[in-house]
Design an enzyme around this catalytic site. Structure first.
Site, PDB file in Angstrom:
ATOM      1  N   LEU A 107       0.843  -1.256  -0.011  1.00  0.00           N
ATOM      2  CA  LEU A 107      -0.076  -0.036  -0.120  1.00  0.00           C
ATOM      3  C   LEU A 107       1.036   1.341   0.006  1.00  0.00           C
ATOM      4  CD1 LEU A 107      -2.811  -0.794   2.647  1.00  0.00           C
ATOM      5  CD2 LEU A 107      -2.976  -0.917   0.073  1.00  0.00           C
ATOM      6  N   ASP A 108       0.333   2.305  -0.693  1.00  0.00           N
ATOM      7  CA  ASP A 108       1.213   3.588  -0.561  1.00  0.00           C
ATOM      8  C   ASP A 108       1.222   4.038   1.039  1.00  0.00           C
ATOM      9  OD1 ASP A 108       1.220   3.449  -3.296  1.00  0.00           O
ATOM     10  OD2 ASP A 108      -0.746   4.629  -3.300  1.00  0.00           O
ATOM     11  N   VAL A 109       2.436   4.789   1.119  1.00  0.00           N
ATOM     12  CA  VAL A 109       2.481   5.418   2.588  1.00  0.00           C
ATOM     13  C   VAL A 109       1.639   5.743   3.304  1.00  0.00           C
ATOM     14  CG1 VAL A 109       4.237   6.958   3.879  1.00  0.00           C
ATOM     15  CG2 VAL A 109       5.367   5.811   1.811  1.00  0.00           C
TER      16      VAL A 109
END
Length: 296
Positions: free
Chosen positions: A139-141
């Site tokens: 998942l993106d940050v």
């Protein structure tokens, strides 16, 4: 199907399978989700056995034979000092799912910044479990929600194949700017890298990029904002963010793709995952609660 999963044994350090037809031990190992490489290591370590002793790849099995697989575990927990324990929402002997908070990476990037993997290790160590978790999703940050981890090197290829083959349903909550139309239920447009910005992806012309499909359902509208339930039909990098932005409805807090700045951060949350377990064949539905920032 070559086998029936019988369950976990010896405090989840061993799995048992029953052969449903005549086959070799290698056939059963591959059918249960091992790769040729991981099964070769498992056979070399004597991890596959039946009542008569350890099995070789060419060992013949007959229908009804029970085969056990001893799972390799690290002898010392590779925990990171000071890491905060993760919220574990599902765990069995070969995988777990953790809930990722905003602002941390899933994997380390060499900078020493805290990661979700560190937090999972801390949770396992607190429970006295020895494992070397490997994230099979990202998942993106600033995206929150479910991330799936493999706990077993023998069966990690099965989870890699599960994710790579898109053989799971993944649903997200997204809050977007604008009043999203109720008659738009799918966004289908290829996605590729933005040649002018290495951090961004973009919608491409037909015939370029990778095919991408996103399904959308309106849950609620408030003022000039819309809450959406979004399901991935494919799993491209930044797919939901790019597709919604390209449709004129960027995600709130997504400055990279034109979203309004918001003190709550990026309004994207991996809410649910649904799949058939690649080892046990059980149907698994993983679900988190809607974060407080969506309920506010």
């Amino acid at each position: 199907m070559l086998y029936e999963f019988l369950g976990e044994k010896d405090d989840a350090s061993r799995l048992e399978f029953r052969a449903l037809e005549d086959c070799t031990a290698l056939d059963l190992a591959l059918g249960a989700g091992m790769s040729r490489r991981s099964s070769a290591r498992a056979f070399q370590r004597g991890e596959l056995a039946r009542a008569g002793g350890a099995l070789a790849p060419s060992s013949r099995l007959v229908a009804g034979d029970v085969v056990s697989v001893a799972l390799a575990r690290p002898t010392v927990a590779p925990a990171v000092p000071g890491a905060s324990p993760a919220t574990i929402i599902y765990r069995d002997s070969v995988c777990l799912a953790a809930e990722k908070p905003a602002g941390i990476l899933v994997h380390g990037d060499g900078t020493g910044a805290p990661t979700l993997t560190d937090s999972v290790l801390a949770s396992l160590a607190r429970r006295g479990a020895l494992a070397n978790p490997q994230a099979v999703q990202r998942l993106d940050v600033d995206t929150t929600g479910i991330v799936l981890f493999s706990l077993s090197e023998e069966f990690q290829p099965a989870f890699d194949a599960l994710v790579a083959g898109h053989a799971m349903r993944k649903r997200y909550l997204a809050e977007v700017s604008g009043r999203f139309p109720g008659d738009v239920t799918t966004i289908e447009a290829p996605i590729g890298r933005d040649r002018h910005d290495a951090h961004r992806m973009r919608v491409c012309r037909p015939g370029q990029g990778q095919p991408a499909l996103t399904r959308v359902r309106v849950l609620e509208r408030r003022g000039n904002r819309t809450l959406l339930l979004v399901e991935l039909g494919t799993g491209r990098r930044h797919q939901i963010r790019v597709h919604l932005s390209s449709a004129g409805f960027p995600i709130v807090g997504d400055a990279l793709y034109g979203g309004d700045r918001d003190a709550r951060g990026l309004m994207l949350h991996a809410l649910e995952e649904e799949f058939d377990h690649p080892v046990t064949a059980a149907h698994v539905l993983l679900r988190t609660k809607a974060p407080e920032r969506f309920r506010a």
